[in-house]
Scaffold this motif. Structure first.
Motif, PDB file in Angstrom:
ATOM      1  N   PHE A  75       0.667  -1.024  -0.026  1.00  0.00           N
ATOM      2  CA  PHE A  75       0.134  -0.016  -0.097  1.00  0.00           C
ATOM      3  C   PHE A  75       0.837   1.250   0.075  1.00  0.00           C
ATOM      4  O   PHE A  75       2.109   1.375   0.178  1.00  0.00           O
ATOM      5  CB  PHE A  75      -0.931   0.092   0.914  1.00  0.00           C
ATOM      6  CG  PHE A  75      -0.083   0.212   2.574  1.00  0.00           C
ATOM      7  CD1 PHE A  75      -0.115   1.255   3.165  1.00  0.00           C
ATOM      8  CD2 PHE A  75       0.210  -1.287   3.558  1.00  0.00           C
ATOM      9  CE1 PHE A  75       0.557   1.554   4.301  1.00  0.00           C
ATOM     10  CE2 PHE A  75       0.717  -1.015   4.497  1.00  0.00           C
ATOM     11  CZ  PHE A  75       0.935   0.503   4.892  1.00  0.00           C
ATOM     12  N   ILE A  76       0.269   2.258  -0.256  1.00  0.00           N
ATOM     13  CA  ILE A  76       1.006   3.644  -0.461  1.00  0.00           C
ATOM     14  C   ILE A  76       0.203   4.717   0.255  1.00  0.00           C
ATOM     15  O   ILE A  76      -1.068   4.770   0.347  1.00  0.00           O
ATOM     16  CB  ILE A  76       1.214   3.958  -2.108  1.00  0.00           C
ATOM     17  CG1 ILE A  76       1.861   5.353  -2.256  1.00  0.00           C
ATOM     18  CG2 ILE A  76      -0.231   4.245  -2.674  1.00  0.00           C
ATOM     19  CD1 ILE A  76       2.429   5.278  -3.450  1.00  0.00           C
ATOM     20  N   ILE A  77       1.150   5.699   1.018  1.00  0.00           N
ATOM     21  CA  ILE A  77       0.510   6.843   1.455  1.00  0.00           C
ATOM     22  C   ILE A  77       1.316   7.997   0.783  1.00  0.00           C
ATOM     23  O   ILE A  77       2.747   7.859   0.792  1.00  0.00           O
ATOM     24  CB  ILE A  77       0.632   6.833   3.016  1.00  0.00           C
ATOM     25  CG1 ILE A  77       0.032   5.531   3.484  1.00  0.00           C
ATOM     26  CG2 ILE A  77       0.116   8.172   3.543  1.00  0.00           C
ATOM     27  CD1 ILE A  77       0.263   5.619   5.037  1.00  0.00           C
ATOM     28  N   ALA A  78       0.595   9.065   0.252  1.00  0.00           N
ATOM     29  CA  ALA A  78       1.322  10.168  -0.436  1.00  0.00           C
ATOM     30  C   ALA A  78       0.880  11.351  -0.015  1.00  0.00           C
ATOM     31  O   ALA A  78      -0.215  11.540   0.307  1.00  0.00           O
ATOM     32  CB  ALA A  78       1.426   9.958  -1.868  1.00  0.00           C
ATOM     33  N   ILE A  79       1.742  12.475  -0.122  1.00  0.00           N
ATOM     34  CA  ILE A  79       1.459  13.750  -0.109  1.00  0.00           C
ATOM     35  C   ILE A  79       1.566  14.393  -1.433  1.00  0.00           C
ATOM     36  O   ILE A  79       2.526  14.190  -2.330  1.00  0.00           O
ATOM     37  CB  ILE A  79       2.449  14.420   0.771  1.00  0.00           C
ATOM     38  CG1 ILE A  79       2.519  13.871   2.076  1.00  0.00           C
ATOM     39  CG2 ILE A  79       2.108  16.046   0.732  1.00  0.00           C
ATOM     40  CD1 ILE A  79       3.570  14.544   3.009  1.00  0.00           C
ATOM     41  N   ASN A  80       0.523  14.859  -1.993  1.00  0.00           N
ATOM     42  CA  ASN A  80       0.363  15.693  -3.318  1.00  0.00           C
ATOM     43  C   ASN A  80       0.392  17.375  -3.270  1.00  0.00           C
ATOM     44  O   ASN A  80      -0.084  17.828  -2.299  1.00  0.00           O
ATOM     45  CB  ASN A  80      -0.643  15.188  -4.085  1.00  0.00           C
ATOM     46  CG  ASN A  80      -2.065  15.728  -3.702  1.00  0.00           C
ATOM     47  OD1 ASN A  80      -2.457  16.724  -3.561  1.00  0.00           O
ATOM     48  ND2 ASN A  80      -3.026  14.821  -3.165  1.00  0.00           N
ATOM     49  N   SER A  81       1.074  17.716  -4.398  1.00  0.00           N
ATOM     50  CA  SER A  81       0.815  19.190  -4.602  1.00  0.00           C
ATOM     51  C   SER A  81       0.590  19.436  -5.941  1.00  0.00           C
ATOM     52  O   SER A  81       1.005  19.135  -6.941  1.00  0.00           O
ATOM     53  CB  SER A  81       2.296  19.830  -4.461  1.00  0.00           C
ATOM     54  OG  SER A  81       2.057  21.204  -4.612  1.00  0.00           O
ATOM     55  N   THR A  82      -0.984  19.642  -5.999  1.00  0.00           N
ATOM     56  CA  THR A  82      -1.674  19.654  -7.298  1.00  0.00           C
ATOM     57  C   THR A  82      -1.798  21.106  -7.658  1.00  0.00           C
ATOM     58  O   THR A  82      -2.170  22.121  -6.923  1.00  0.00           O
ATOM     59  CB  THR A  82      -3.054  19.044  -7.124  1.00  0.00           C
ATOM     60  OG1 THR A  82      -2.840  17.817  -6.242  1.00  0.00           O
ATOM     61  CG2 THR A  82      -3.760  18.751  -8.434  1.00  0.00           C
ATOM     62  N   ASN A  83      -1.649  21.658  -9.130  1.00  0.00           N
ATOM     63  CA  ASN A  83      -1.550  22.639  -9.621  1.00  0.00           C
ATOM     64  C   ASN A  83      -2.426  22.658 -10.974  1.00  0.00           C
ATOM     65  O   ASN A  83      -2.442  21.386 -11.617  1.00  0.00           O
ATOM     66  CB  ASN A  83      -0.241  23.370  -9.596  1.00  0.00           C
ATOM     67  CG  ASN A  83      -0.183  24.649  -9.669  1.00  0.00           C
ATOM     68  OD1 ASN A  83      -1.256  25.449  -9.688  1.00  0.00           O
ATOM     69  ND2 ASN A  83       1.145  25.269  -9.887  1.00  0.00           N
ATOM     70  N   PHE A  84      -2.594  23.667 -11.486  1.00  0.00           N
ATOM     71  CA  PHE A  84      -2.921  24.018 -13.020  1.00  0.00           C
ATOM     72  C   PHE A  84      -2.007  24.791 -13.705  1.00  0.00           C
ATOM     73  O   PHE A  84      -1.105  25.669 -13.025  1.00  0.00           O
ATOM     74  CB  PHE A  84      -4.302  24.808 -13.045  1.00  0.00           C
ATOM     75  CG  PHE A  84      -5.534  24.080 -12.636  1.00  0.00           C
ATOM     76  CD1 PHE A  84      -5.983  22.979 -13.102  1.00  0.00           C
ATOM     77  CD2 PHE A  84      -6.197  24.896 -11.767  1.00  0.00           C
ATOM     78  CE1 PHE A  84      -7.064  22.409 -12.975  1.00  0.00           C
ATOM     79  CE2 PHE A  84      -7.564  24.202 -11.455  1.00  0.00           C
ATOM     80  CZ  PHE A  84      -7.924  23.009 -12.059  1.00  0.00           C
ATOM     81  N   VAL A  85      -1.524  24.297 -14.866  1.00  0.00           N
ATOM     82  CA  VAL A  85      -0.732  25.063 -15.839  1.00  0.00           C
ATOM     83  C   VAL A  85      -1.785  25.982 -16.765  1.00  0.00           C
ATOM     84  O   VAL A  85      -2.709  25.245 -17.540  1.00  0.00           O
ATOM     85  CB  VAL A  85      -0.040  24.126 -17.077  1.00  0.00           C
ATOM     86  CG1 VAL A  85       0.735  24.862 -17.843  1.00  0.00           C
ATOM     87  CG2 VAL A  85       0.822  23.151 -16.057  1.00  0.00           C
TER      88      VAL A  85
END
Length: 262
Positions: free
Chosen positions: A63-73
């Protein structure tokens, strides 16, 4: 190569990489305690190979635990200021931090080559900021775009030769994304000043990354940095300044992942 030298090298590379400051700080904060524990056990593990038969098995799960930084171009229309009487000057996107939870499936296709499938549930938010020139001074209107993604990535993973209980790897692939929080059916004519920027439900992206793997006595622990870039133009054009001013809007995600595989 000594373990402390490998760990030092990883942070030197991370420091030079063009990651957003927010996700870089989150990565350092999350990785330090784990790496400290691994360093404490490094002397013992250097003399004993953990999970010695791990690579003899063709399939592994975890299994995976992750931190994301989501953005728009963001790509505004040309001559932005000349198209609107309300003096819209600039449009930019502010990334926000979210998190992912997923399942890891990995299939061995060669001594140093694997296929990886990691379906996950991702919670993300992006802020679109519109700056207008008013009669007295400028002001900014922010439109929040919240998403709950189901991601289905398939990657080809190239791993190094195992150094006792340590490996490095690179990967690349593509993924299909569906946004469970998409507001495709919302009637913007009734929204007025509360109009939102609507996003289509489905997207596709290509991705690439690299990581470290530590073989512990009972499981394999991994730290991974990955970037994905969306392909489709996401916004739905409405009769509002917030979408009439856009030429294209694509997704971009930076991900710091922690994996646990048996």
């Amino acid at each position: 190569m000594p373990r402390h030298t490998l760990i030092k090298s990883m942070f030197t590379i991370a420091h030079k990489a063009p990651l957003p400051a927010r996700i870089y700080r989150q990565c350092i904060k999350g990785c330090l305690p784990v790496l400290f524990i691994l360093m404490l056990g490094g002397k013992t593990q250097a003399q004993e190979m953990n999970l010695a038969g791990y690579d003899h098995t063709n399939m592994h799960f975890g299994f995976i635990i992750a931190i994301n930084s989501t953005n728009f171009v963001v790509q505004p229309i040309s001559n932005l200021g000349g198209h609107f009487q309300d003096s819209l000057k600039t449009i930019y996107s502010n990334p926000q931090t979210g998190f992912n939870l997923g399942i890891v499936s990995e299939v061995k296709i060669g001594p140093y080559l694997k296929i990886r499938f990691v379906p996950d549930l991702s919670f993300a938010e992006r802020d679109l900021a519109y700056t207008f020139e008013g009669k007295v001074d400028s002001f900014t209107v922010t439109k929040k775009v919240e998403s709950t993604f189901l991601d289905f990535p398939i990657d080809v993973k190239l791993i190094s030769k195992r150094l006792t209980n340590f490996q490095v790897y690179v990967l690349a692939g593509a993924k299909y994304i569906t946004d469970l929080a998409s507001q495709t059916g919302v009637n913007q004519q009734l929204a007025g000043v509360n109009a939102t920027v609507r996003i289509i439900r489905n997207d596709y992206a290509y991705e690439a990354g690299a990581g470290l793997q530590f073989f512990l006595p009972y499981f394999k622990f991994g730290i991974e940095l990955k970037m994905s870039q969306g392909i489709r133009n996401l916004f739905i054009k409405d009769n509002t300044v917030y979408t009439q001013s856009l030429e294209s809007l694509t997704s971009q995600v930076f991900l710091v992942s922690f994996t646990f595989e048996g």
